[in-house]
Design a protein around this motif. Structure first.
Motif, PDB file in Angstrom:
ATOM      1  N   SER A 187       0.855  -1.189   0.000  1.00  0.00           N
ATOM      2  CA  SER A 187       0.000   0.000   0.000  1.00  0.00           C
ATOM      3  C   SER A 187       0.888   1.234   0.000  1.00  0.00           C
ATOM      4  O   SER A 187       2.023   1.198   0.477  1.00  0.00           O
ATOM      5  CB  SER A 187      -0.935   0.018   1.214  1.00  0.00           C
ATOM      6  OG  SER A 187      -0.185   0.058   2.420  1.00  0.00           O
ATOM      7  N   ALA A 188       0.373   2.341  -0.532  1.00  0.00           N
ATOM      8  CA  ALA A 188       1.187   3.554  -0.630  1.00  0.00           C
ATOM      9  C   ALA A 188       0.314   4.795  -0.728  1.00  0.00           C
ATOM     10  O   ALA A 188      -0.752   4.776  -1.351  1.00  0.00           O
ATOM     11  CB  ALA A 188       2.110   3.472  -1.849  1.00  0.00           C
ATOM     12  N   VAL A 189       0.769   5.865  -0.087  1.00  0.00           N
ATOM     13  CA  VAL A 189       0.164   7.183  -0.264  1.00  0.00           C
ATOM     14  C   VAL A 189       1.283   8.156  -0.597  1.00  0.00           C
ATOM     15  O   VAL A 189       2.442   7.939  -0.240  1.00  0.00           O
ATOM     16  CB  VAL A 189      -0.588   7.655   1.005  1.00  0.00           C
ATOM     17  CG1 VAL A 189      -1.798   6.796   1.260  1.00  0.00           C
ATOM     18  CG2 VAL A 189       0.347   7.668   2.218  1.00  0.00           C
ATOM     19  N   GLY A 190       0.932   9.219  -1.316  1.00  0.00           N
ATOM     20  CA  GLY A 190       1.967  10.175  -1.706  1.00  0.00           C
ATOM     21  C   GLY A 190       1.378  11.518  -2.053  1.00  0.00           C
ATOM     22  O   GLY A 190       0.164  11.740  -1.954  1.00  0.00           O
ATOM     23  N   GLY A 191       2.255  12.411  -2.465  1.00  0.00           N
ATOM     24  CA  GLY A 191       1.803  13.751  -2.835  1.00  0.00           C
ATOM     25  C   GLY A 191       2.633  14.326  -3.969  1.00  0.00           C
ATOM     26  O   GLY A 191       3.814  13.975  -4.115  1.00  0.00           O
ATOM     27  N   ALA A 192       2.014  15.176  -4.766  1.00  0.00           N
ATOM     28  CA  ALA A 192       2.701  15.865  -5.859  1.00  0.00           C
ATOM     29  C   ALA A 192       2.763  17.341  -5.510  1.00  0.00           C
ATOM     30  O   ALA A 192       1.816  18.088  -5.767  1.00  0.00           O
ATOM     31  CB  ALA A 192       1.964  15.642  -7.172  1.00  0.00           C
ATOM     32  N   PHE A 193       3.851  17.748  -4.889  1.00  0.00           N
ATOM     33  CA  PHE A 193       3.976  19.111  -4.392  1.00  0.00           C
ATOM     34  C   PHE A 193       4.796  20.016  -5.309  1.00  0.00           C
ATOM     35  O   PHE A 193       4.507  21.200  -5.449  1.00  0.00           O
ATOM     36  CB  PHE A 193       4.596  19.098  -2.993  1.00  0.00           C
ATOM     37  CG  PHE A 193       3.830  18.254  -2.012  1.00  0.00           C
ATOM     38  CD1 PHE A 193       2.609  18.687  -1.530  1.00  0.00           C
ATOM     39  CD2 PHE A 193       4.311  17.022  -1.592  1.00  0.00           C
ATOM     40  CE1 PHE A 193       1.874  17.917  -0.631  1.00  0.00           C
ATOM     41  CE2 PHE A 193       3.600  16.241  -0.698  1.00  0.00           C
ATOM     42  CZ  PHE A 193       2.370  16.688  -0.216  1.00  0.00           C
ATOM     43  N   VAL A 316       9.731  -4.919 -10.226  1.00  0.00           N
ATOM     44  CA  VAL A 316       8.780  -4.141 -11.026  1.00  0.00           C
ATOM     45  C   VAL A 316       7.338  -4.530 -10.686  1.00  0.00           C
ATOM     46  O   VAL A 316       6.443  -3.671 -10.675  1.00  0.00           O
ATOM     47  CB  VAL A 316       9.060  -4.310 -12.529  1.00  0.00           C
ATOM     48  CG1 VAL A 316       7.938  -3.705 -13.375  1.00  0.00           C
ATOM     49  CG2 VAL A 316      10.389  -3.645 -12.886  1.00  0.00           C
ATOM     50  N   LYS A 317       7.094  -5.788 -10.383  1.00  0.00           N
ATOM     51  CA  LYS A 317       5.754  -6.220  -9.973  1.00  0.00           C
ATOM     52  C   LYS A 317       5.321  -5.459  -8.722  1.00  0.00           C
ATOM     53  O   LYS A 317       4.174  -4.997  -8.618  1.00  0.00           O
ATOM     54  CB  LYS A 317       5.746  -7.727  -9.711  1.00  0.00           C
ATOM     55  CG  LYS A 317       4.370  -8.290  -9.383  1.00  0.00           C
ATOM     56  CD  LYS A 317       4.425  -9.801  -9.202  1.00  0.00           C
ATOM     57  CE  LYS A 317       3.037 -10.379  -8.974  1.00  0.00           C
ATOM     58  NZ  LYS A 317       3.078 -11.860  -8.819  1.00  0.00           N
ATOM     59  N   ILE A 318       6.240  -5.318  -7.784  1.00  0.00           N
ATOM     60  CA  ILE A 318       5.955  -4.572  -6.558  1.00  0.00           C
ATOM     61  C   ILE A 318       5.776  -3.088  -6.871  1.00  0.00           C
ATOM     62  O   ILE A 318       4.871  -2.433  -6.344  1.00  0.00           O
ATOM     63  CB  ILE A 318       7.088  -4.782  -5.528  1.00  0.00           C
ATOM     64  CG1 ILE A 318       7.125  -6.243  -5.081  1.00  0.00           C
ATOM     65  CG2 ILE A 318       6.901  -3.859  -4.315  1.00  0.00           C
ATOM     66  CD1 ILE A 318       8.348  -6.607  -4.273  1.00  0.00           C
ATOM     67  N   MET A 319       6.626  -2.552  -7.753  1.00  0.00           N
ATOM     68  CA  MET A 319       6.519  -1.143  -8.120  1.00  0.00           C
ATOM     69  C   MET A 319       5.168  -0.839  -8.774  1.00  0.00           C
ATOM     70  O   MET A 319       4.560   0.213  -8.506  1.00  0.00           O
ATOM     71  CB  MET A 319       7.659  -0.753  -9.064  1.00  0.00           C
ATOM     72  CG  MET A 319       9.045  -0.754  -8.427  1.00  0.00           C
ATOM     73  SD  MET A 319       9.175   0.338  -7.006  1.00  0.00           S
ATOM     74  CE  MET A 319       8.646   1.889  -7.720  1.00  0.00           C
ATOM     75  N   CYS A 320       4.689  -1.738  -9.607  1.00  0.00           N
ATOM     76  CA  CYS A 320       3.389  -1.547 -10.254  1.00  0.00           C
ATOM     77  C   CYS A 320       2.263  -1.584  -9.221  1.00  0.00           C
ATOM     78  O   CYS A 320       1.278  -0.835  -9.326  1.00  0.00           O
ATOM     79  CB  CYS A 320       3.167  -2.614 -11.323  1.00  0.00           C
ATOM     80  SG  CYS A 320       4.242  -2.446 -12.774  1.00  0.00           S
ATOM     81  N   ALA A 321       2.412  -2.446  -8.201  1.00  0.00           N
ATOM     82  CA  ALA A 321       1.422  -2.505  -7.120  1.00  0.00           C
ATOM     83  C   ALA A 321       1.445  -1.211  -6.306  1.00  0.00           C
ATOM     84  O   ALA A 321       0.390  -0.697  -5.904  1.00  0.00           O
ATOM     85  CB  ALA A 321       1.703  -3.705  -6.220  1.00  0.00           C
ATOM     86  N   ILE A 322       2.636  -0.677  -6.068  1.00  0.00           N
ATOM     87  CA  ILE A 322       2.761   0.604  -5.362  1.00  0.00           C
ATOM     88  C   ILE A 322       2.049   1.707  -6.145  1.00  0.00           C
ATOM     89  O   ILE A 322       1.301   2.506  -5.584  1.00  0.00           O
ATOM     90  CB  ILE A 322       4.252   0.970  -5.153  1.00  0.00           C
ATOM     91  CG1 ILE A 322       4.908  -0.004  -4.160  1.00  0.00           C
ATOM     92  CG2 ILE A 322       4.396   2.404  -4.664  1.00  0.00           C
ATOM     93  CD1 ILE A 322       6.418   0.160  -4.051  1.00  0.00           C
ATOM     94  N   GLY A 330      -4.232   4.682  -1.504  1.00  0.00           N
ATOM     95  CA  GLY A 330      -3.565   3.877  -0.488  1.00  0.00           C
ATOM     96  C   GLY A 330      -4.195   2.531  -0.213  1.00  0.00           C
ATOM     97  O   GLY A 330      -3.816   1.841   0.748  1.00  0.00           O
ATOM     98  N   ILE A 331      -5.149   2.126  -1.030  1.00  0.00           N
ATOM     99  CA  ILE A 331      -5.781   0.810  -0.848  1.00  0.00           C
ATOM    100  C   ILE A 331      -4.743  -0.286  -1.051  1.00  0.00           C
ATOM    101  O   ILE A 331      -3.989  -0.268  -2.029  1.00  0.00           O
ATOM    102  CB  ILE A 331      -6.947   0.617  -1.837  1.00  0.00           C
ATOM    103  CG1 ILE A 331      -8.062   1.627  -1.537  1.00  0.00           C
ATOM    104  CG2 ILE A 331      -7.493  -0.807  -1.792  1.00  0.00           C
ATOM    105  CD1 ILE A 331      -9.185   1.606  -2.547  1.00  0.00           C
ATOM    106  N   PRO A 332      -4.660  -1.277  -0.142  1.00  0.00           N
ATOM    107  CA  PRO A 332      -3.679  -2.370  -0.299  1.00  0.00           C
ATOM    108  C   PRO A 332      -3.905  -3.144  -1.591  1.00  0.00           C
ATOM    109  O   PRO A 332      -5.035  -3.365  -2.013  1.00  0.00           O
ATOM    110  CB  PRO A 332      -3.950  -3.257   0.925  1.00  0.00           C
ATOM    111  CG  PRO A 332      -4.562  -2.349   1.928  1.00  0.00           C
ATOM    112  CD  PRO A 332      -5.402  -1.381   1.126  1.00  0.00           C
ATOM    113  N   VAL A 333      -2.815  -3.524  -2.213  1.00  0.00           N
ATOM    114  CA  VAL A 333      -2.865  -4.289  -3.467  1.00  0.00           C
ATOM    115  C   VAL A 333      -2.201  -5.637  -3.244  1.00  0.00           C
ATOM    116  O   VAL A 333      -1.108  -5.684  -2.667  1.00  0.00           O
ATOM    117  CB  VAL A 333      -2.139  -3.524  -4.592  1.00  0.00           C
ATOM    118  CG1 VAL A 333      -2.124  -4.358  -5.869  1.00  0.00           C
ATOM    119  CG2 VAL A 333      -2.807  -2.179  -4.835  1.00  0.00           C
TER     120      VAL A 333
END
Length: 333
Positions: A187-193, A316-322, A330-333
């Protein structure tokens, strides 16, 4: 003697040129970049290399046995595919590609042709990271609770990918190497500042089997530059600080015992376990040099790279899930 070509000689490519020039078993070195000013600079610095402006010339040249792909991430798949199909061994900068399906194609091509496909997850070849892996394998940390990594800095904002694709593959590859397993969920959360079109900050959580948690914080917007990985276990805590040139690894033999119950705070104090802080001697060989030597060894001895096509595909599989989790709040994948 192997003849090798480095495609992409701007930001990171010169590190490969410099290291391959000092390794045994290398014949001719070709440097390829479409920018003439870069080629002129390379030629003035390294007089013995040969320069090319079109990577297609590298692909067609049958004298070239191996290729390093150090171009923007979006071009990795197409160039690596052409190189493998032309019968060349390939070392690709991280990430292997931007789509998991493309990584699997490259993996299958490598198997079909018998050519080496290796991904430059440089930190896997860092002696300091290898030392922490040794601590884990020897059970010096006890049961692993969690791994926390921080990779922040201000500047060097890329135009081709966001901060997650730029920085997080380092930490994902480190965690896969240290724990020897894939996460169950991401799962991941982020921002574009800094730019509203792509994330420059992210907080990533990975859940592994046995309850182990991985946490990654990456940022292009933090003025405090940090390059650190912590592994916390039941017996000890290990810290890798890539910015500390004197003591890159420290082992803290401190912890808390939960073997018996306690009735009051005084008894609880006795359950805190004190111990030494150890700073082991670390081989200071440049990780990129170790990586380049490993690539040559795999070609010459028909060995499977530590960071082979499957490893690159897993990252890359993990990166695509992120990325999917980021897009969905942020929903878990």
């Amino acid at each position: 003697m192997l003849n090798i070509a480095i495609i992409g000689c701007g930001h990171w490519g010169p590190n490969y040129i410099r290291n391959f020039l000092h390794l045994r078993g290398i014949g001719r070195i070709f440097c390829c970049d479409f920018k003439q000013e870069i080629l002129k600079k390379i030629k003035s610095t390294y007089h013995d290399v040969e320069v090319l402006a079109d990577y297609k010339e590298v692909i067609k040249n049958k004298d070239i046995n191996a290729v390093v792909v150090a171009t923007p991430s979006s071009t990795h798949f197409s160039i690596a595919k052409e190189a493998i199909q032309a019968g060349k061994n390939v070392l690709v900068e991280k990430p292997l590609a931007l789509k998991y399906e493309e990584c699997k194609q490259l993996e299958e091509l490598s198997k079909k042709t018998g050519k080496v496909l290796m991904v430059a997850h440089t930190f896997v070849y860092n002696p300091a990271v290898a030392k922490i892996k040794e601590f884990i394998d020897k059970k010096m940390l006890g049961d692993i609770y969690y791994v926390h990594s921080t990779r922040t800095h201000l500047g060097l904002i890329r135009e081709d990918v966001n901060a997650v694709w730029d920085l997080a593959p380092h930490d994902v590859s480190i965690m896969l190497y240290l724990l020897s397993k894939m996460p169950l969920t991401v799962s991941a959360v982020g921002g574009a500042f800094l730019k509203k079109t792509r994330e420059d900050v992210a907080f990533v959580n990975l859940k592994f089997a046995d309850g182990i948690v991985g946490n990654i914080h990456i940022s292009w917007a933090d003025s405090n530059k940090v390059r650190q990985v912590e592994v916390i276990g039941s017996k000890a805590r290990a810290v890798f600080n890539d910015l500390d040139n004197l003591e890159k690894v420290k082992l803290y033999e401190k912890g808390i015992s939960t073997d018996k119950p306690y009735d009051n705070f005084g008894e609880f104090q006795y359950l805190l376990r004190d111990g030494d802080i150890i700073s082991p001697k670390i081989d200071l060989t440049e990780p990129v040099k170790i990586l380049c030597q490993h690539f040559l060894d795999c070609i010459n001895n028909n060995k499977k790279p530590i960071t082979d096509g499957k490893n690159g595909s897993d990252v890359v599989k993990i990166m695509c899930a992120i990325e999917e989790s980021l897009k969905n709040g942020g929903i878990p994948v």
